[in-house]
Each structure stands twice: as structure tokens, then as C-alpha cells.
Write a protein that holds these residues in place. Structure first.
Motif: not given
Lengths: 397, 257
Positions: B34-44, B216-220
């Protein structure tokens, strides 16, 4: 406790409850009420041999376009151009029959005139569909534009080619053309033949005598009319209007497609939730364009039957028919928002509308305008009923 | 990891006109993880999954399926390559039956285009049972199902149609507490099969910690951190989750008001 799952919360329903959940139930009840009321108010005349033929004629006529409108509504779109499409197709066929094929290609046969007209109306349907799916505009506004466009175009063509907004007094093509007979003639003659045969058995010995009073004679005529026998003691009615056959074919095909085929699933999916249908690989746009073309096809069949039945056509044909078709679909249980409904309900709706539209001929004391009052009332009631059914099916959540 | 990733994306860029939604994102997913893809709203996050599922074409970068560079022109291409996406709105049609939803767009038909309805009902029932829901009546409308059941339907559907990568877009976000746990259990069951890679998009740090193997963490539009569960400390996850901001800073800011 842990044995319980979510699905247990949905009660298993009995046969009756299942029936009450069906989309057709409302239109079925209204239809039965109308049949009984009309039979009572017309003293049964609405369902004697001629009454049945006339009622079926208008039911089939309305039913043909209602099926087209209903499939489109299930897919979530409207077609307001049905009426003008009828007028356009009627104009096109009648003018070709009178003035010959376009570009001086010679005399038109009924089938050729129909075929060329169908190509044009399908092209219009294709165009409307493409504009709707590509622009993303509401089909209401796009088909309203085509309402004006086609009404105008029909009148202009009439005036330019025929110097008049109607064509009348065409020869009766039904005699020489098999195709014209299939569109504007009579079908299922055996039904009335059998009725007449039964009638002769039942009425054996009955005859008009010189000593009968006038009212006794009228009673006698009334009695015989239920046995498909006229006052000369001959067979009275010989067949249904051919459009009944077309209604059966179109409604039967539409029912089969909707209930039993992949395309039917796609039509429902398109109207229910377009985006999810698309995400699952349903060719949403092709479904919609195809249904706009189907609606144009139904309008063309309507017009062809009309032209070869009456041997005439005029620019005002098909007036209000788009609204009646939509009203029948709604009364038949089709949701305004799409995604739900059945052809069986639409058939019930068409029967109801046809009977009420014709009621004025069987109940002399009634004003014909009551038809629209009735339509308005039933339409509103149907919308409320449909909304309730929708909430019940989706569990109200 | 010694084995090859089933899907790997490299340097994905997506621009909408002047707006850069994704600016060089890398990601790899392995079967049975399980690969968690996390990030705030608008992170892509949404843009990324739309690219992976063939809805958008990327402006730049490459998607590798089993090591081979691949392009998806539409959702059908992606689905043929084994990418099954369960959208946030689940892509279900409420007024249609469970079976019709299960087979939507991929109906089983006879040679004449007629539906093989009984067979489809049976398959829909069996497939949902496999991942944990015993459904008595596959002809009932999806509108009558709970949110968790709909989620299960969408997951079972993706798996049945050959998903090797299952993309779950915020599967727990709109659910009640108990149903969230049901969905997490379902995800675990799918993971236990060992042949399916799961991309789990979420806002919820707790849920991701319960089931994720890799993050994986996304931001902007950029990756601000990634790694396996072992590589990332708990505090790291929380900090990255907040888009790189220190939660302590936030506490101080809040206290100051």
C-alpha cells in the motif's frame, strides 16, 4: 451483533412491494382510471369497433414520438425539435411526391421520398447531438434554437417550392405503393375480421324491421357497433391504422434495447451520472448523438404515416408534439433528470394521453380544451410521484 | 526493494496553461504494497491520479509499466495497462443496479448484444463476497447501499477487471467511523492477495499509518518527502503531512490567538 452486515438493513420485499416500486406503477394506475372513466362517460362508445381504431390511431401516433423522447430523456437530454422535425419531414415528403425528386432526378416514389427525407432528418439529429455534446450547452436551448430553425425552414421551403404553406390533394399512393400502404394504410385486418365473425354469430337473426321506433333503431345500431357491424349489416371496420404496427416495432425495439442490452445499460448510465459512465468507458457522447438521431427518426416515421394517411401536409403539422411527447414520457415515469424509467410506462402514458385527447369525440358535452387542463394536472402529479419513487429507490440518502 | 516496481513514474510535469499543477513528480508502486499518497488540498494529488488513470495526458515525464515506457491517451488505455481507479465519487450510478454498475461499460453480452444478466448477477455477488461483503440482492439500486458498500463495489469492480494497480482516491473521507474501518479492512484484504499494488490517497495520517507500507508526500505540485514506513519516523510523517510546517509552530500560532 458482529454477524449483522449493512445489507441486512435492507428489508426483503414481497411481491406487492416490488410491484409498487416499479417505475410504471403510477402511469398504470392513471391509465386504468382513464379507461374506466372514458368507457363510462362515452357509454362504451369509445371502445366499440370504430372507437378502438380511432383511439389506437392517436395512441400509436403519440407513442411513436414519446418513445424517442423517452430514450433521450433517460440519457439526460431533451428534444424540443420533435414537432418542427415532423413538419419538416412531412413537407419534404409531400413536396417530393408533388414536384419530384430534387435536382430534377425524376419522379419520386413514396419509399425514395421517405429515404431522402430520413437522411436529412437524421443529419439534423446528428447535428443537434454534436452541438449538444461538444458545446456542453443544455439540450433545452440547443433544441429550442432548432425548433425555430426547422419551423422557419419548413415554411420557407413550402413557399419557395410550392407557393403555398401546404400540399393537399395528393393522389392516394397507398393503392400502388406497398410502402405507402405500410405507412398510411391499415394493418391487422384479421383482428377486425375475427371481431366481425364473432359479431355475426352473436347477432344472428338481428335485423332492422319496419315497425321499429327510431330509438329502438338507435339502440340496435349501438348494439351492432360493438359487434363490428354497420347499419347495412356489413363489416364496419377493416383494420387498425398502420402506425400501430410502427408503434409496436419502435416501442418493442426500444424496450428490448433498454431492458436487455449493453446499449440499454449505457443509456441509463449516461443519464444517471455522465462522468462516472465516462470513467467506466461508456461512450457517452456517441450514445447521446445516437439518441438525438433516434428521436429524429421517430419524428420522421410519425410524419410519413401522416402524409400517406391523409395525402397532404402543411407547415403547421406537429404543433406542440414535442411537449406532448415529453409530457407522456414524464407521466410514464421517466425522470426529468435522466437515468431512470421504462418503455412500458411510456406505453401506459401514451394510452392515457391518446384516450384523453380523443375523449371529446366520444363525450359530446365535453369541451376539447379540458384535454390541456388534464395534461397539466397529470403532469404535475406525475413529476411529484416520480420524485418520490426516485427517493425511495435511492433510499432517500 | 529487489523486485521491480509494477509501475514507476518519473519526473511527471503537468501544466494547465500558465498554471503548473505538477512539477516533476516521481513515484513507484510495488505489488502487494500500500503506497500512501498524502498532501494537503491543492497539492496535486488529484492531478497525479488523473494522469495515472489516463484522464489527463502529462505535459512531460514518463510512466513505466513493468519497466516499459507507456502513454495513456484515455482511461481505456490506462485500464488496459492494469490501472484501476476508484474515484472519490466512486463513479457509481445511484439509480442503476449493483450488477449494472459492476459491469458498467464492460457488460457481458451474447453475440447479439443482449446482456447475460444472470451470469453478471452471479459474478457481481461472488466478487463482492471475496472482499468481504455478502450482498443478497445484486439487482437492488446502488442508491440503497451505504457509503462503505459502494466503496467495496468500486474496488471489487476494479479488481475483477484486472487492475494490477488500484488507485483509491480518498476512500475514507466521506464515511462514518465504522465504515472507514470496513474500508481499511477491505484494503488490507486486497493487499494480502499480494498481486495488486495499491495507491492510497488520503488526508488522514492515522489511516495511512494503519495500512501503508510506503509514503509519498506532495506539496504544491512537488514531492517533499517519500520512503518506506521504516525510513520515516512518526514525527516526519506528521510534519510532511502538514506540507512541511512544524506542528509545534502551529500550536504556538494557535496559542497566540
Amino acid at each position: 451483533m458482529s454477524e449483522r452486515s449493512e445489507s441486512d438493513r435492507l428489508q426483503r420485499e414481497g411481491w406487492l412491494q416490488r410491484m409498487l416500486r416499479r417505475p410504471e406503477i403510477g402511469s398504470f394506475v392513471v391509465m386504468i382510471i382513464i379507461i374506466l372513466a372514458l368507457a363510462f362517460a362515452s357509454n362504451g362508445k369509445a371502445f366499440n369497433a370504430l372507437g378502438l381504431k380511432n383511439n389506437i390511431a392517436i395512441i400509436a401516433q403519440l407513442g411513436i414520438i414519446a418513445v424517442g423522447a423517452a430514450l433521450l430523456m433517460i440519457a439526460g437530454e431533451f428534444d424540443l425539435s420533435i414537432g418542427p422535425m415532423i413538419a419538416f419531414a412531412g413537407m419534404s415528403i409531400a413536396i417530393m411526391m408533388k414536384w419530384g425528386l430534387p435536382f430534377g432526378l425524376g419522379e419520386a416514389t413514396p419509399f425514395l421520398a421517405f429515404l431522402i427525407t430520413l437522411c436529412m432528418t437524421l443529419a439534423f439529429g446528428w447535428l443537434i447531438g454534436n452541438i449538444v455534446v461538444r458545446s456542453g450547452l443544455s439540450s433545452f436551448i440547443v433544441t429550442l434554437a432548432f425548433w425555430f430553425f426547422l419551423r422557419g425552414l419548413t415554411e420557407v421551403c413550402f413557399r419557395l417550392i410550392n407557393q403555398n404553406t401546404n400540399v393537399s390533394g395528393l393522389p392516394d399512393f397507398k393503392k400502388e405503393s406497398w410502402f405507402a400502404e405500410q405507412m398510411g394504410g391499415e394493418v391487422f385486418g384479421w383482428f377486425f375480421d375475427a371481431w366481425y365473425w364473432v359479431g355475426t354469430q352473436v347477432s344472428a337473426g338481428a335485423e332492422f324491421t319496419a315497425e321499429m321506433t327510431k330509438s329502438e333503431k338507435l339502440d340496435m345500431i349501438n348494439f351492432l357497433s360493438f359487434l363490428n357491424i354497420n347499419r347495412k349489416m356489413e363489416q364496419w371496420v377493416t383494420g387498425f391504422d398502420a402506425r400501430l404496427l410502427w408503434f409496436i416495432i419502435i416501442a418493442g425495439a426500444a424496450w428490448y434495447v433498454l431492458a436487455r442490452t449493453q446499449l440499454g445499460s449505457w443509456i441509463y448510465a449516461t443519464g444517471d451520472n455522465k462522468e462516472s459512465a465516462r470513467a467506466n468507458g461508456v461512450p457517452v457522447n456517441r450514445v447521446k448523438i445516437g439518441l438525438f438521431m433516434f428521436s429524429a427518426f421517430c419524428a420522421t416515421i410519425f410524419a410519413t404515416c401522416q402524409v400517406f394517411d391523409t395525402n397532404s401536409s402543411d407547415a403547421a403539422k406537429g404543433m406542440f408534439k414535442e411537449l406532448e411527447a415529453i409530457a407522456i414520457a414524464v407521466v410514464g415515469g421517466i425522470l426529468m433528470t435522466g437515468g431512470f424509467g421504462s418503455i412500458v410506462g411510456v406505453i401506459f402514458g401514451a394510452v392515457t394521453f391518446g384516450l384523453v385527447a380523443n375523449a371529446v369525440f366520444f363525450i359530446p358535452w365535453i369541451d376539447g380544451a379540458w384535454f390541456r387542463v388534464f395534461v397539466g394536472t397529470v403532469l404535475l402529479a406525475a413529476v411529484f410521484a416520480n420524485e418520490r419513487i426516485r427517493k425511495r429507490i435511492t433510499g432517500g440518502i | 526493494m529487489s523486485k521491480q516496481a509494477y509501475m514507476r513514474v518519473e519526473n511527471i510535469v503537468k501544466k494547465f496553461g500558465p498554471f503548473t499543477a505538477l512539477n516533476g513528480v516521481d513515484l513507484e508502486v510495488h505489488a502487494g504494497e500500500v503506497h500512501a499518497l498524502l498532501g494537503d488540498n491543492g497539492a496535486g494529488k488529484s492531478t497525479l491520479i488523473k494522469i495515472l488513470s489516463g484522464v489527463h495526458e502529462p505535459t512531460g515525464g514518463t510512466i513505466y509499466i513493468e519497466g516499459k515506457p507507456t502513454t495513456f491517451r484515455n482511461p481505456r488505455d490506462a485500464s488496459a495497462a492494469g490501472i484501476g481507479t476508484v474515484y472519490q465519487d466512486l463513479a457509481v450510478n445511484q439509480l442503476m443496479s449493483v450488477t449494472r454498475n459492476f459491469f458498467m461499460g464492460r457488460e457481458l453480452t451474447t453475440r447479439f448484444g443482449a446482456l447475460r444478466m444472470d451470469e453478471m448477477n452471479q459474478i457481481a455477488h461472488d466478487e463482492m463476497l471475496k472482499i468481504g461483503i455478502n450482498f443478497s440482492d445484486p439487482t437492488q439500486a446502488v442508491g440503497t447501499m451505504s457509503g462503505g458498500q459502494r466503496q467495496t463495489l468500486a474496488i471489487a469492480r476494479a479488481i475483477y477487471f484486472g487492475a494490477k494497480v488500484l488507485i483509491l482516491d480518498e476512500p475514507t473521507s466521506a464515511l462514518g467511523q465504522k465504515q472507514q474501518m470496513e474500508v481499511l479492512k477491505t484494503i488490507k484484504r486486497v493487499r494480502a492477495r499480494g498481486d495488486i499494488a495499491i495507491i492510497f490517497i488520503t488526508h488522514n495520517e492515522i489511516h495511512s499509518r494503519l495500512i501503508a507500507d510506503r509514503y509519498t508526500f506532495l506539496a504544491l505540485g512537488e514531492v517533499i518527502g517519500s520512503g518506506t514506513k521504516a525510513e520515516l519516523e512518526g514525527e516526519d510523517i506528521r510534519r510532511l503531512m502538514a506540507g512541511g510546517a512544524e506542528i509545534k509552530d502551529l500550536e504556538q500560532e494557535l496559542a497566540a490567538i
